[in-house]
Design a protein around this motif. Structure first.
Motif, mmCIF file in Angstrom:
data_model
loop_
_atom_site.group_PDB
_atom_site.id
_atom_site.type_symbol
_atom_site.label_atom_id
_atom_site.label_comp_id
_atom_site.label_asym_id
_atom_site.label_seq_id
_atom_site.Cartn_x
_atom_site.Cartn_y
_atom_site.Cartn_z
ATOM 1 N N TYR A 24 0.727 -1.082 -0.266
ATOM 2 C CA TYR A 24 0.275 0.077 -0.134
ATOM 3 C C TYR A 24 0.795 1.287 0.122
ATOM 4 O O TYR A 24 0.696 2.132 -1.254
ATOM 5 C CB TYR A 24 -0.801 -0.674 1.306
ATOM 6 C CG TYR A 24 -1.954 1.055 1.523
ATOM 7 C CD1 TYR A 24 -3.124 1.596 0.793
ATOM 8 C CD2 TYR A 24 -1.701 1.610 2.686
ATOM 9 C CE1 TYR A 24 -3.403 2.702 0.380
ATOM 10 C CE2 TYR A 24 -2.368 3.093 2.583
ATOM 11 C CZ TYR A 24 -3.786 3.349 1.114
ATOM 12 O OH TYR A 24 -4.218 4.774 1.168
ATOM 13 N N HIS A 27 2.446 1.486 -3.197
ATOM 14 C CA HIS A 27 0.927 2.176 -4.283
ATOM 15 C C HIS A 27 1.081 3.736 -3.940
ATOM 16 O O HIS A 27 0.736 4.881 -5.177
ATOM 17 C CB HIS A 27 0.205 1.362 -3.989
ATOM 18 C CG HIS A 27 -1.390 2.147 -4.101
ATOM 19 N ND1 HIS A 27 -1.822 1.997 -5.655
ATOM 20 C CD2 HIS A 27 -2.651 2.833 -3.830
ATOM 21 C CE1 HIS A 27 -2.914 2.732 -5.821
ATOM 22 N NE2 HIS A 27 -3.405 3.082 -4.953
ATOM 23 N N HIS A 31 1.644 6.362 -6.989
ATOM 24 C CA HIS A 31 0.547 7.305 -7.260
ATOM 25 C C HIS A 31 0.509 9.000 -6.888
ATOM 26 O O HIS A 31 0.118 9.786 -7.474
ATOM 27 C CB HIS A 31 -0.597 6.608 -7.223
ATOM 28 C CG HIS A 31 -0.416 5.302 -8.313
ATOM 29 N ND1 HIS A 31 0.398 3.923 -8.608
ATOM 30 C CD2 HIS A 31 -2.115 4.788 -8.617
ATOM 31 C CE1 HIS A 31 -0.419 3.593 -9.009
ATOM 32 N NE2 HIS A 31 -1.848 3.721 -9.134
ATOM 33 N N ARG A 33 0.165 9.535 -4.147
ATOM 34 C CA ARG A 33 -1.430 9.937 -3.276
ATOM 35 C C ARG A 33 -1.011 10.003 -1.847
ATOM 36 O O ARG A 33 -0.441 9.451 -1.660
ATOM 37 C CB ARG A 33 -2.570 8.621 -3.527
ATOM 38 C CG ARG A 33 -2.898 8.719 -5.302
ATOM 39 C CD ARG A 33 -4.448 8.734 -4.955
ATOM 40 N NE ARG A 33 -4.628 8.877 -6.898
ATOM 41 C CZ ARG A 33 -5.147 7.932 -7.698
ATOM 42 N NH1 ARG A 33 -5.077 6.743 -6.955
ATOM 43 N NH2 ARG A 33 -5.196 8.263 -9.001
ATOM 44 N N ALA A 38 -11.113 5.815 0.775
ATOM 45 C CA ALA A 38 -11.166 5.758 -0.369
ATOM 46 C C ALA A 38 -10.177 4.636 -0.784
ATOM 47 O O ALA A 38 -9.647 4.312 -1.676
ATOM 48 C CB ALA A 38 -11.669 7.051 -0.524
ATOM 49 N N GLU A 39 -9.233 5.716 -0.629
ATOM 50 C CA GLU A 39 -7.847 4.597 -1.120
ATOM 51 C C GLU A 39 -7.603 3.383 -0.974
ATOM 52 O O GLU A 39 -6.779 2.822 -1.958
ATOM 53 C CB GLU A 39 -6.103 5.606 -1.201
ATOM 54 C CG GLU A 39 -5.086 5.560 -2.290
ATOM 55 C CD GLU A 39 -5.339 5.944 -3.856
ATOM 56 O OE1 GLU A 39 -5.263 5.016 -4.438
ATOM 57 O OE2 GLU A 39 -5.988 7.006 -3.472
ATOM 58 N N ARG A 41 -9.306 1.202 0.076
ATOM 59 C CA ARG A 41 -10.148 1.210 -0.869
ATOM 60 C C ARG A 41 -11.043 0.280 -2.533
ATOM 61 O O ARG A 41 -10.141 -0.423 -2.483
ATOM 62 C CB ARG A 41 -11.870 1.510 -0.168
ATOM 63 C CG ARG A 41 -13.232 0.815 -1.190
ATOM 64 C CD ARG A 41 -14.660 1.292 0.312
ATOM 65 N NE ARG A 41 -14.205 2.701 -0.144
ATOM 66 C CZ ARG A 41 -14.571 3.197 1.148
ATOM 67 N NH1 ARG A 41 -14.020 3.201 2.290
ATOM 68 N NH2 ARG A 41 -14.347 4.784 1.320
ATOM 69 N N THR A 42 -9.644 1.532 -2.263
ATOM 70 C CA THR A 42 -9.584 1.347 -4.174
ATOM 71 C C THR A 42 -8.337 0.476 -3.851
ATOM 72 O O THR A 42 -8.187 -0.967 -5.015
ATOM 73 C CB THR A 42 -9.309 2.866 -4.975
ATOM 74 O OG1 THR A 42 -10.520 3.892 -4.212
ATOM 75 C CG2 THR A 42 -8.921 3.144 -5.904
ATOM 76 N N GLU A 45 -9.698 -3.010 -3.048
ATOM 77 C CA GLU A 45 -9.676 -4.163 -4.362
ATOM 78 C C GLU A 45 -9.478 -4.287 -6.240
ATOM 79 O O GLU A 45 -9.212 -5.248 -6.051
ATOM 80 C CB GLU A 45 -11.602 -2.867 -4.512
ATOM 81 C CG GLU A 45 -12.442 -2.897 -3.773
ATOM 82 C CD GLU A 45 -13.317 -1.420 -3.753
ATOM 83 O OE1 GLU A 45 -13.305 -0.891 -4.905
ATOM 84 O OE2 GLU A 45 -14.553 -1.379 -2.772
ATOM 85 N N GLU A 46 -8.393 -3.434 -5.882
ATOM 86 C CA GLU A 46 -7.592 -3.743 -6.953
ATOM 87 C C GLU A 46 -6.767 -4.953 -6.947
ATOM 88 O O GLU A 46 -7.019 -5.922 -7.465
ATOM 89 C CB GLU A 46 -7.404 -2.674 -7.051
ATOM 90 C CG GLU A 46 -6.033 -2.622 -8.609
ATOM 91 C CD GLU A 46 -6.781 -3.351 -10.450
ATOM 92 O OE1 GLU A 46 -6.384 -3.855 -11.098
ATOM 93 O OE2 GLU A 46 -7.937 -2.779 -10.249
#
Length: 58
Positions: A24, A27, A31, A33, A38-39, A41-42, A45-46
């Motif tokens: 994470y 990630h 990106h 971020r 929300a991030e 969760r995204t 899910e991916e």
């Protein structure tokens, strides 16, 4: 004492890899971020989508 701290760092690194914390963080860095619900969760899910799309045979 130094070897105990070293062992602790190694153990925590392994646990972060198992728990996807390190993935994470990579990630977020890749990106550009920041951490938020929300991030996460995204990201989750991916990861799950990719994992279950690669079906294993028997």
């Amino acid at each position: 004492m130094r070897s105990l701290k070293s062992l602790y760092r190694i153990l925590m690194g392994i646990l972060r890899e198992i728990g996807d914390e390190s993935a994470y963080q990579r990630h977020l860095a890749a990106h550009g971020r920041t951490h938020c619900g929300a991030e996460w969760r995204t990201f989750s899910e991916e990861r799950m989508r990719q994992k279950y799309q690669r079906a294993k045979c028997c």
